[in-house]
Scaffold this active site. Structure first.
Site, PDB file in Angstrom:
ATOM      1  CE  LYS A  88      -3.597   2.455   2.458  1.00  0.00           C
ATOM      2  NZ  LYS A  88      -4.575   2.438   3.548  1.00  0.00           N
ATOM      3  CD  GLU A 135       5.874  -4.442   3.779  1.00  0.00           C
ATOM      4  OE1 GLU A 135       5.288  -5.330   4.431  1.00  0.00           O
ATOM      5  OE2 GLU A 135       6.307  -3.408   4.311  1.00  0.00           O
ATOM      6  CE  LYS A 166      -6.089   1.910  -0.495  1.00  0.00           C
ATOM      7  NZ  LYS A 166      -6.710   1.863   0.799  1.00  0.00           N
ATOM      8  CB  SER A 192     -11.356   7.298  -3.738  1.00  0.00           C
ATOM      9  OG  SER A 192     -10.155   7.783  -3.162  1.00  0.00           O
ATOM     10  CE1 TYR A 205     -14.826   3.344  -2.898  1.00  0.00           C
ATOM     11  CE2 TYR A 205     -12.790   3.541  -4.169  1.00  0.00           C
ATOM     12  CZ  TYR A 205     -13.443   3.457  -2.950  1.00  0.00           C
ATOM     13  OH  TYR A 205     -12.709   3.471  -1.797  1.00  0.00           O
TER      14      TYR A 205
HETATM   15  C1  PBG Z   1      -7.054   3.818   5.384  1.00  0.00           C
HETATM   16  C2  PBG Z   1      -7.577   3.519   4.034  1.00  0.00           C
HETATM   17  C3  PBG Z   1      -7.453   4.403   2.953  1.00  0.00           C
HETATM   18  C4  PBG Z   1      -8.106   3.812   1.882  1.00  0.00           C
HETATM   19  C5  PBG Z   1      -8.608   2.584   2.312  1.00  0.00           C
HETATM   20  N1  PBG Z   1      -8.255   2.402   3.661  1.00  0.00           N
HETATM   21  C6  PBG Z   1      -6.874   5.763   2.872  1.00  0.00           C
HETATM   22  C7  PBG Z   1      -5.584   6.056   3.466  1.00  0.00           C
HETATM   23  O1  PBG Z   1      -4.716   5.207   3.630  1.00  0.00           O
HETATM   24  O2  PBG Z   1      -5.434   7.215   3.817  1.00  0.00           O
HETATM   25  C8  PBG Z   1      -8.207   4.472   0.540  1.00  0.00           C
HETATM   26  C9  PBG Z   1      -9.134   3.922  -0.433  1.00  0.00           C
HETATM   27  C10 PBG Z   1      -9.434   4.790  -1.573  1.00  0.00           C
HETATM   28  O3  PBG Z   1      -8.818   5.851  -1.814  1.00  0.00           O
HETATM   29  O4  PBG Z   1     -10.331   4.399  -2.329  1.00  0.00           O
HETATM   30  N2  PBG Z   1      -6.788   2.794   6.235  1.00  0.00           N
END
Ligand code: PBG
Length: 327
Positions: A198, A236, A251, A277, A316
């Protein structure tokens, strides 16, 4: 001309194209992230994510039924917690009566076959807006103390009936810690989909608007990965595998297809990708202006994840894509 090789023969019409097609997207590949709020009969639109809203639990159940009927068999829940309930120790995360756990129970009651992915991280509940606990003196994000809080959150989610937990916090050692905590309480059937790679990404902007969860101070770079790194994702992944992860996730999605591909080569575990998103917002915004064909850009993005080697796509677009596939 005498050309022995004419690759265009395999593209000459729809029939041959569909016979030689290497990847496909089906609704079963998709997980739909949904935002939850308090109240009844409420759908609060999220301006930076056209088509999405914060749903009160009754509306959430309606949405889950519609998704299930379209073949989407898993939802990921993200609760918008009221500011008054956010604290520096994020204790609301394991309050058995919190919004997220009530939502899990209601969906499971109404629709037992729907899989639920519960996010594990403290940010929706933290007054600091960080995924981990913050040292008040130094501002450091505390790794080992956070693991204890995440274990509490995980057990509470398992008690509420969650099927899969998705630790999205990027603390070290969390998969092993949560696996042991769950097994210790008898939850050996709850799966762990690790947010393995991530990245500290600008593409989470609309999500943080939706939950009002942006960090109050600093950024997430001491725990989320540097966008410049690919090899580090393999490290990881090896750790997550050894620690008992069932599924590995990458991600964001589109800017990190190379990481999806590398994990696919590196591991026999299923690979998930989170089409986040900001990726959704970009396509929606350009389509609204008539600058791209939104439906085609959506399907092209989704199939690119399958081509790169992902088995599962959090997106989404889940509902819209499933509707289009049904037509
Ligand atoms: C936080 C989390 C995030 C997302 C999913 N879980 C945002 C972040 O790490 O600040 C983002 C998902 C998205 O942008 O669609 N634990």
């Amino acid at each position: 001309m005498s050309l022995l090789q004419r690759p265009r023969r395999n593209r000459k019409n729809d029939a041959i194209r569909s016979m030689v097609r290497e990847s496909s997207v089906t609704p079963h590949d998709l997980i739909a992230p949904l935002f939850v709020r308090e109240g009844k009969n409420e759908r609060t639109p999220i301006l930076s994510m056209p088509g999405h809203a914060r749903l009160s639990i009754d509306q959430l159940v309606t949405e889950a039924r519609e998704l299930y009927a379209l073949g989407v068999q898993c939802v990921a829940l993200f609760p918008a917690i009221e500011a008054a309930k956010k604290t520096s120790d994020a204790r609301e995360a394991w309050n058995p009566d919190n919004l997220n756990l009530r939502a899990i129970k209601e969906i499971k009651n109404a629709l037992p076959a729907m899989h639920i992915l519960g996010d594990i991280a403290l940010d929706p509940y933290s007054s600091d807006g960080h995924d981990g606990l913050v040292d008040p003196k130094t501002g450091e994000i505390l790794n080992d103390a956070t693991l204890e809080a995440l274990a509490r959150q995980s057990i509470a989610s398992a008690q509420a009936g969650v099927d899969i937990l998705g630790p999205s916090d990027m603390m070290d050692g969390r998969i092993a810690h949560l696996r042991r905590a769950l097994d210790g309480e008898g939850y050996t059937n709850v799966s762990l989909m690790s947010y393995t790679a991530k990245y500290a990404s600008a593409f989470y902007g609309p999500f943080r608007d939706a939950l009002d969860s942006a960090p109050k101070k600093g950024d997430k770079k001491t725990y989320q990965m540097d966008p410049a790194n690919g090899r580090e994702a393999l490290r990881e992944a090896s750790l997550d595998e050894a620690e008992g992860a069932d599924i590995l996730m990458v991600k964001p999605g589109l800017p990190y297809l190379d990481v999806v591909y590398r994990l696919r080569q590196h591991s026999a575990l299923p690979i998930a990708v989170y089409n986040v998103s900001g990726e959704y917002a970009m396509i929606k915004a350009a389509a609204e202006r008539g600058w791209i064909d939104g439906e085609r850009a959506m399907m092209e993005s989704l199939v690119s994840f399958k081509r790169a080697g992902a088995d599962i796509i959090l997106t989404y677009f889940a509902k819209e894509a499933a509707q289009l596939l049904q037509r």
